[in-house]
Design an enzyme around this catalytic site. Structure first.
Site, PDB file in Angstrom:
ATOM      1  N   HIS A  83      48.604  46.982  39.851  1.00 15.90           N
ATOM      2  CA  HIS A  83      46.847  46.720  40.032  1.00 15.90           C
ATOM      3  C   HIS A  83      46.426  47.871  39.413  1.00 15.90           C
ATOM      4  O   HIS A  83      45.326  48.134  38.895  1.00 15.90           O
ATOM      5  CB  HIS A  83      46.376  46.652  41.296  1.00 15.90           C
ATOM      6  CG  HIS A  83      46.857  47.999  42.117  1.00 15.90           C
ATOM      7  ND1 HIS A  83      47.952  47.868  43.051  1.00 15.90           N
ATOM      8  CD2 HIS A  83      46.113  49.100  42.426  1.00 15.90           C
ATOM      9  CE1 HIS A  83      47.661  49.214  43.815  1.00 15.90           C
ATOM     10  NE2 HIS A  83      46.639  49.782  43.214  1.00 15.90           N
ATOM     11  N   ASP A 219      54.155  44.249  42.437  1.00 15.11           N
ATOM     12  CA  ASP A 219      53.087  44.909  42.136  1.00 15.11           C
ATOM     13  C   ASP A 219      53.501  46.161  41.071  1.00 15.11           C
ATOM     14  O   ASP A 219      53.688  47.213  41.306  1.00 15.11           O
ATOM     15  CB  ASP A 219      52.311  45.550  43.273  1.00 15.11           C
ATOM     16  CG  ASP A 219      50.830  46.204  42.592  1.00 15.11           C
ATOM     17  OD1 ASP A 219      50.644  46.382  41.438  1.00 15.11           O
ATOM     18  OD2 ASP A 219      49.965  46.233  43.635  1.00 15.11           O
ATOM     19  N   SER A 642      48.768  54.886  44.519  1.00 13.61           N
ATOM     20  CA  SER A 642      49.492  53.678  44.075  1.00 13.61           C
ATOM     21  C   SER A 642      50.479  53.909  42.783  1.00 13.61           C
ATOM     22  O   SER A 642      49.738  54.586  41.837  1.00 13.61           O
ATOM     23  CB  SER A 642      48.399  52.645  43.611  1.00 13.61           C
ATOM     24  OG  SER A 642      47.983  52.147  44.912  1.00 13.61           O
TER      25      SER A 642
HETATM   26  N1  ARG Z   1      45.239  47.919  48.467  1.00 14.23           N
HETATM   27  C1  ARG Z   1      45.759  48.598  47.303  1.00 14.23           C
HETATM   28  C2  ARG Z   1      45.047  49.565  46.794  1.00 14.23           C
HETATM   29  O1  ARG Z   1      44.241  50.248  47.638  1.00 14.23           O
HETATM   30  C3  ARG Z   1      45.860  47.385  46.185  1.00 14.23           C
HETATM   31  C4  ARG Z   1      44.620  46.562  45.563  1.00 14.23           C
HETATM   32  C5  ARG Z   1      44.776  45.788  44.376  1.00 14.23           C
HETATM   33  N2  ARG Z   1      44.897  44.592  44.963  1.00 14.23           N
HETATM   34  C6  ARG Z   1      44.120  43.462  45.179  1.00 14.23           C
HETATM   35  N3  ARG Z   1      44.719  42.451  45.639  1.00 14.23           N
HETATM   36  N4  ARG Z   1      42.881  43.775  45.105  1.00 14.23           N
HETATM   37  O2  ARG Z   1      44.763  49.950  45.643  1.00 14.23           O
HETATM   38  N1  ASP Z   2      46.400  50.725  47.137  1.00 15.73           N
HETATM   39  C1  ASP Z   2      46.185  52.035  47.163  1.00 15.73           C
HETATM   40  C2  ASP Z   2      45.959  52.694  45.796  1.00 15.73           C
HETATM   41  O1  ASP Z   2      45.562  52.108  44.664  1.00 15.73           O
HETATM   42  C3  ASP Z   2      46.859  53.097  47.975  1.00 15.73           C
HETATM   43  C4  ASP Z   2      46.452  53.062  49.516  1.00 15.73           C
HETATM   44  O2  ASP Z   2      45.417  53.274  49.544  1.00 15.73           O
HETATM   45  O3  ASP Z   2      47.407  52.989  50.085  1.00 15.73           O
HETATM   46  O4  ASP Z   2      46.192  53.917  45.273  1.00 15.73           O
END
Ligand code: ARG
Ligand code: ASP
Length: 707
Positions: A83, A219, A642
């Site tokens: 991502h 990921d 991330s």
């Molecule tokens: N929750 C994760 C973060 O905040 C991954 C976000 C990307 N993935 C998604 N399915 N939108 O970055």
């Molecule tokens: N998914 C998040 C990021 O892109 C990480 C988190 O918020 O824990 O950095």
């Protein structure tokens, strides 16, 4: 007995047992070393950050503007999340070369794809510059004076620090300006895409599983940093060579068990650990609910469209990922704060602070003033939430805003610039207008109607007007605007000169946008907003300083601010709700369990199933013969972490951090060791995909493994 008790108490103060909460400054890690080693770490703080020798720090980079990456080979090979690489993978994808859908693996350096605009930043060194930054500042001067002096100091300190080098330097405030650190960085601009799994591995579970455990997302994506012949950053050139980092990470395939020590080394973006009760209440109970509702409207329409065909999926997937990401996180955050009685907990602390501060002139007004300022902020904040989440939800209104900018421009050469860029944008826009228009019109009409019914759209209709009436009115605006007629807008733009501004201003969409702006964010409230924000920041500076004086243990670590940090803890399962226990790791088994060919997020790649059927996991299997996919631990992380390496007790790479568990997303404001877990992609699944699934053994051969 009494004596024993007092010595015990004293010991507690000297060596307080640290909880897993904390994002620590690498340069100051010596003070955590004993705690880390007691918790299982076998290396030293100096191995993690050192100014005298190459250390783990040299392998960690800021990837782009908001993710982390790490070097895994002596040829600049870099791992980060899928991502994090997503927008670059998307930009290089077309329906013919759909790397998002099919994955991409460069078999040689020549096949690696340049990513203009992508930077990778390596920290050269950091330094506490508090004294120099605050030179000439005293407690009696105004904030404006203070700011002026600080900015001038920062300018000269950074200039001096990088004199005669190719480095850049940045100084950031910590504890709301009670402390300052300088970061001297090296920024690489030639970064190329090397590999990515197909989305149904890299984004397996999609937004359905996002922020959730048990998780099975692969990921990761792979990039490479290039440098000039001197191994220094250089603009893209075919002659550039793979960068040779001072240090790259060693990989361990041994994995981890529950309770094993792990740490995360990366770039957490923003936390608000010291927020007051009003701030917590504002987020959890005021703005989050509005943002969530308005995003639900948008997501429903985009998701419908994406399920119709591949072209629409490609068109919307990047924006949906980002809209859905906040949408889901805020839901978890609000629930978490409620579960923890977060507002009440903060209020209890504030009571104690106020008792302590009562006889201290410097601190006694801090919290009462905080309360006043937050009351003002609340109404402005709500208006601006409606502005960004409703008024600017549809492309239609964003295009109206761009047109308004053109109409407000009087300088002829600027008019030319805006005009040409708008012509280009509109040519693109009308390529798939028919389908997009259905989606965009619905989003525009529904978000505005929601705003009206909530009492924030009085400039369109009062809240007691029938919703269908409001919708009809808005639909009319959409259909009559020049923005939805290709012929009309092109004619207007092609012949546009300053005297046509009136035509633009008369357009119903532009007029509506202008009205929305003036009503929700009038000049007076924008000014007030800036003043209140500044004042709140000043109050926090005093508040945090007071907290420290009251008891040093109140203030353990500074809030995240997109600087390099270390978080550490243990691999651990948790109980998300009554009667349910989450184990700390997942396996390929779970991917097969989730498989559903009818649901996009749960389609399993045939090749992955083949490998599952033959159980051909090679060196990537765990001791039970399973293929591990993800694990969770108590490391304190946030957005920006991330892609961060997750390391074991020996400082070896065991996974890539990519998320947190939904039940613990309030950790930006309040950390609860019972619920807060970071989610890591097990390095064995990552390498299994590269090696067995994709056959990219050229990459595996570059890596360094621990014995
Ligand atoms: N929750 C994760 C973060 O905040 C991954 C976000 C990307 N993935 C998604 N399915 N939108 O970055
Ligand atoms: N998914 C998040 C990021 O892109 C990480 C988190 O918020 O824990 O950095």
């Amino acid at each position: 007995m009494k004596k024993v008790f007092t010595t015990l108490l004293a010991a507690l103060f000297i060596m307080p047992l640290m909880a897993d909460e904390g994002m620590w400054i690498p340069m100051l890690l010596k003070k955590n070393e004993a705690d880390m080693q007691q918790k299982g770490m076998k290396i030293s703080a100096e191995d993690i950050y050192s100014i005298n020798q190459a250390c783990l720090k040299d392998a960690i980079v800021l990837f782009g503007g908001g993710c982390t990456g790490e070097f895994v080979s002596d040829k600049g090979l870099l791992f980060t999340n899928h991502h994090c690489g997503y927008s670059y993978i998307a930009r290089n994808s077309s329906l013919e070369h759909n790397y998002l859908a099919n994955g991409f693996w460069a078999k040689s350096l020549e096949e690696e794809i340049p990513c203009p605009g992508l930077t990778v930043t390596r920290l050269v060194r950091m330094e506490d510059v508090t004294t120099q930054v605050l030179k000439g500042v005293d407690d009696n001067m105004s904030e404006a004076e203070r700011e002026l002096i600080i900015n001038a100091n920062i300018k000269s300190i950074t200039a001096k620090a990088i004199e005669g080098t190719h480095y850049s330097a940045i100084i950031k405030p910590f504890y709301y300006g009670n402390q300052y650190f300088m970061y001297v960085n090296e920024v690489f601009t030639d970064v190329r895409m090397v590999g990515t799994p197909p989305s149904n591995i890299g984004k397996f579970g999609g937004d359905t599983d996002n922020w959730m455990w048990p998780r099975h997302t692969g990921d990761f994506s792979v990039f490479r940093v290039y440098a000039g012949a001197d191994n220094k950053p250089a603009e893209y050139s075919a002659d550039n060579k793979p960068y040779q980092p001072l240090q790259h990470l060693t990989i361990s395939l041994k994995g981890v068990e529950e309770d094993d020590f792990t740490f995360v080394f990366g770039y957490p973006g923003t936390t608000n650990r010291y927020a007051t009760s009003q701030a917590v209440d504002l987020a959890a109970n005021v703005t989050n609910p509005v943002r969530i509702d308005l995003r639900t409207i948008r997501l429903n329409h985009y998701n419908n469209a994406m399920n119709q065909d591949a072209a629409q999926r490609l068109k919307y997937s990047s924006r949906v990922a980002s809209i859905a990401n906040g949408w889901k996180k805020w839901q978890g955050e609000s629930l978490g704060i409620k579960r923890l009685n977060g507002v009440e907990k903060k209020q209890e602390f504030e009571k104690r602070f106020q008792q302590w501060a009562a006889d201290k002139p410097m601190y006694k007004d801090v919290l009462p003033n905080m309360e006043k300022n937050y009351a003002t902020l609340k109404s402005i904040e709500l208006n601006s939430t409606y502005f960004s989440e409703a008024v600017r939800a549809a492309d239609f209104m964003n295009r109206a805003a761009a047109l308004l900018t053109l109409a407000n421009t009087t300088n002829d050469s600027m008019i030319q610039v805006y005009k040409n860029s708008l012509i280009k944008q509109n040519e693109n826009y009308f390529k798939d207008f028919d389908k997009h228009s259905i989606v965009d019109r619905a989003i525009f009409v529904e978000t505005f109607t929601y705003m009206c019914k909530a009492g924030f759209g009085g400039f369109v209709a009062n809240k007691d007007v029938d919703a269908t009436k409001i919708e009809e009115m808005l639909g009319n605006i959409y259909d009559k605007s020049v923005l939805t007629s290709e012929k009309g807008i092109m004619k207007l733009l092609n012949s546009y000169t300053a005297k046509d501004a009136k035509k633009i201003l008369k357009d119903p969409a532009v007029a509506l946008y202008q009205l929305a702006y003036e009503n929700l964010l009038p000049k007076s409230s924008r000014k007030q907003y800036n003043e209140v924000k500044k004042e709140i920041n000043r109050l926090y500076r005093l508040y945090v300083k007071g907290m420290m004086e009251m008891d040093a243990n109140n203030v353990s670590f500074p809030d995240a601010n997109l600087t390099l940090r270390v978080a550490y803890g243990h691999v651990k399962g948790f109980r998300p709700k009554d009667g349910v226990y989450y184990k700390p790791y997942t396996t390929l088994e779970g991917i097969i369990e989730k498989e559903n060919p009818d649901i996009y997020d749960y389609v399993v790649e045939p090749r992955l199933k083949e490998l599952y059927n033959t159980q051909d996991y090679g060196q990537y299997a765990n001791s039970k013969g399973e293929l591990p996919v993800g694990f969770i631990a108590t490391n304190h992380t946030t957005g920006g972490n991330s892609g961060s390496p997750v390391l074991n007790a020996n400082g070896e790479l065991i996974g890539l951090n990519f998320d947190r568990c939904w039940e613990g997303t309030m950790s930006d404001l309040l950390f609860d060791p019972l619920y807060c877990r970071n989610i890591t992609l097990d390095i064995r699944y990552c390498l299994f995909i590269i090696d067995k699934f994709a056959g990219a053994t050229n990459l595996i051969n570059e890596l360094t493994f621990s014995k």
